[in-house]
Design a protein around this motif. Structure first.
Motif, mmCIF file in Angstrom:
data_model
loop_
_atom_site.group_PDB
_atom_site.id
_atom_site.type_symbol
_atom_site.label_atom_id
_atom_site.label_comp_id
_atom_site.label_asym_id
_atom_site.label_seq_id
_atom_site.Cartn_x
_atom_site.Cartn_y
_atom_site.Cartn_z
ATOM 1 N N UNK A 197 0.827 -1.207 0.000
ATOM 2 C CA UNK A 197 0.000 0.000 0.000
ATOM 3 C C UNK A 197 0.860 1.256 0.000
ATOM 4 N N UNK A 198 1.973 1.222 0.739
ATOM 5 C CA UNK A 198 2.870 2.377 0.786
ATOM 6 C C UNK A 198 3.506 2.628 -0.581
ATOM 7 N N UNK A 199 3.910 1.559 -1.246
ATOM 8 C CA UNK A 199 4.505 1.707 -2.579
ATOM 9 C C UNK A 199 3.492 2.240 -3.577
ATOM 10 N N UNK A 200 2.286 1.686 -3.539
ATOM 11 C CA UNK A 200 1.237 2.126 -4.468
ATOM 12 C C UNK A 200 0.899 3.594 -4.250
ATOM 13 N N UNK A 201 0.823 3.984 -2.994
ATOM 14 C CA UNK A 201 0.512 5.371 -2.661
ATOM 15 C C UNK A 201 1.591 6.310 -3.177
ATOM 16 N N UNK A 202 2.864 5.943 -2.959
ATOM 17 C CA UNK A 202 3.969 6.809 -3.376
ATOM 18 C C UNK A 202 4.074 6.901 -4.892
ATOM 19 N N UNK A 203 4.024 5.756 -5.564
ATOM 20 C CA UNK A 203 4.173 5.755 -7.013
ATOM 21 C C UNK A 203 3.006 6.442 -7.710
ATOM 22 N N UNK A 204 1.865 6.500 -7.062
ATOM 23 C CA UNK A 204 0.716 7.184 -7.631
ATOM 24 C C UNK A 204 0.669 8.669 -7.316
ATOM 25 N N UNK A 205 1.645 9.150 -6.553
ATOM 26 C CA UNK A 205 1.683 10.550 -6.148
ATOM 27 C C UNK A 205 2.525 11.365 -7.133
ATOM 28 N N UNK A 320 10.191 13.543 1.300
ATOM 29 C CA UNK A 320 9.602 12.200 1.357
ATOM 30 C C UNK A 320 8.986 11.953 2.730
ATOM 31 N N UNK A 321 9.729 12.283 3.788
ATOM 32 C CA UNK A 321 9.212 12.084 5.143
ATOM 33 C C UNK A 321 8.020 12.987 5.421
ATOM 34 N N UNK A 322 8.059 14.208 4.895
ATOM 35 C CA UNK A 322 6.983 15.164 5.153
ATOM 36 C C UNK A 322 5.684 14.735 4.476
ATOM 37 N N UNK A 323 5.786 14.182 3.262
ATOM 38 C CA UNK A 323 4.589 13.787 2.526
ATOM 39 C C UNK A 323 4.018 12.472 3.054
ATOM 40 N N UNK A 324 4.891 11.474 3.264
ATOM 41 C CA UNK A 324 4.415 10.116 3.524
ATOM 42 C C UNK A 324 4.604 9.646 4.965
ATOM 43 N N UNK A 325 5.288 10.442 5.800
ATOM 44 C CA UNK A 325 5.561 9.987 7.149
ATOM 45 C C UNK A 325 6.830 9.151 7.204
ATOM 46 N N UNK A 326 7.141 8.615 8.383
ATOM 47 C CA UNK A 326 8.431 7.951 8.582
ATOM 48 C C UNK A 326 8.329 6.434 8.674
ATOM 49 N N UNK A 327 7.128 5.876 8.604
ATOM 50 C CA UNK A 327 6.996 4.435 8.773
ATOM 51 C C UNK A 327 7.811 3.660 7.735
ATOM 52 N N UNK A 328 7.757 4.097 6.479
ATOM 53 C CA UNK A 328 8.491 3.432 5.406
ATOM 54 C C UNK A 328 9.487 4.386 4.753
#
Length: 394
Positions: A197-205, A320-328
């Motif tokens: 889900x994290x990859x899909x979210x990032x690549x779709x952004x 990257x951290x600001x947009x998606x957080x630090x979990x991944x």
């Protein structure tokens, strides 16, 4: 936080410092082995590609199990790769050691893994600054290691110099204890995500894609210059001491550039910092190509490029951290860095390929200029606001 910054910076100092001087080995290795410059350049291109390809995997493992284990494995691979690089007697063996093995080792001992720990242990309002501090301290290693490596090659020979550096790479292991996290926090104030889900979210952004495209250019420019500039200067009749001093100046001014970029990222939009850096690189290269080539023009160019060298790293990772957080963060930062390393592959390989084809580096210099303009424009559409995730319905 202090322990994380200190040990993280020391690890990056060592891992990036060793690789920063690889261009010094181009002439002695190709001369003794009877290889073309393309053979050496292709191996270093594969190194950058392997580093980038393994980066998201190393980052995912660090996010899941902690950076400590990844750093230990990376240190052992780094040491082994340097030793085998010195023992390789064929282009294929050299590509396997200097290329594949060292590239994979660097993926587990550099920014993506270290920045993941920093992101999880430093407050949001100090994160960009902390990344700038780690990058600045790590940049000092590039300044420090170049004269050391040059001296080792002259004193002990290029092969023994690699063996000594192999031993030095093992010091990453005790430093890794300073980044050993007691437990990775499962919650970050946002809904939990799976890796997919994290990859899909990032690549779709769109912002993530623009950031990734810009980072390709960073890799192309800096690795082409780091690997081929010593030979470029030699072809122009300048002595090896000029190239050594230039690489030292890049490392020295990189300290100031990365720290300032990280600090400015706390006060202004980071996309404007990135856009300015890429535009100024193109301007610097154009002036360098048209100005009379003297040792002092080389030193001025190296100082300016050094200031702009890895100053892209803190704002890119902070976005990257600001947009998606630090979990991944390590994984997503590693994926962006993969684009950087594809650019590195293209820069170092095209440098050798086009030199062998034309007897000149001119074409690659101008490609670097054009790409810098593209990257300056590519970062402008980036939106830095954090994503607002909605928890999935039961």
């Amino acid at each position: 936080m202090f322990q994380v910054l200190l040990c993280g910076a020391a690890i990056v100092t060592l891992s990036m410092g060793i690789r920063h001087g690889f261009g010094l080995w181009l002439a002695p290795i190709t001369t003794e082995r009877g290889w073309t410059r393309e053979t050496f350049a292709f191996a270093l291109a594969i190194q950058n590609l392997a580093w980038g390809a393994a980066g998201p995997v190393a980052g995912m493992l660090a996010d899941r199990f902690g950076a400590f284990r990844v750093l230990i494995i990376g240190s052992l691979m780094y040491a082994g790769g340097l030793v085998l690089m010195g023992l390789a007697t064929s282009g294929l063996a050299f590509t396997g050691s200097a290329g594949v093995l060292l590239g994979m080792a660097q993926s587990g001992t550099t920014y993506a893994v270290v920045y993941g720990v920093i992101g999880r242990n430093v407050a949001h309002d100090k994160r960009s600054w902390a990344m700038g501090v780690a990058a600045a301290a790590g940049s000092f290693g590039q300044f420090l290691m170049v004269p050391v490596e040059s001296w080792l090659i002259g004193y002990a020979g290029w092969q023994n110099a690699l063996f000594v550096l192999g031993c030095a790479a093992l010091f990453i292991i005790p430093l890794a204890f300073g980044l050993k996290e007691p437990a990775l926090a499962s919650g970050t104030g946002q809904p939990k995500q799976s890796v997919g889900a994290a990859l899909k979210e990032a690549l779709g952004n769109p912002s993530y894609r623009w950031l990734t495209a810009g980072y390709f250019v960073c890799g192309f420019q800096v690795v082409f210059i780091a690997i081929h500039m010593p030979s470029y200067l030699k072809d122009k009749g300048l002595g090896p001491e000029v190239a050594t001093a230039a690489l030292m100046l890049i490392g020295l001014f990189n300290v100031f550039g990365t720290y300032i970029a990280g600090s400015l990222g706390q006060r202004m939009p980071k996309k404007y910092i990135l856009s300015t850096i890429y535009a100024l690189r193109s301007v610097a290269i154009i002036i360098f190509l048209f100005a009379p080539l003297t040792p002092w023009s080389v030193y001025l160019f190296a100082s300016v490029m050094g200031f702009l060298w890895l100053s892209t790293v803190p704002p890119t990772n902070a976005i990257v951290a600001q947009i998606f957080g630090v979990q991944y963060m390590s994984m997503l930062g590693g994926l962006v860095f993969f684009s950087h390393q594809i650019g590195s592959f293209a820069g170092v390989w095209l440098g050798g390929l086009l030199y062998d084809a034309t007897g000149s580096y001119d074409i690659v210099w101008w490609i670097s200029v054009a790409l810098g303009v593209f990257a300056a424009l590519a970062n402008l559409p980036v939106r830095e606001a954090a994503l607002q995730r909605v928890p999935a319905a039961a």
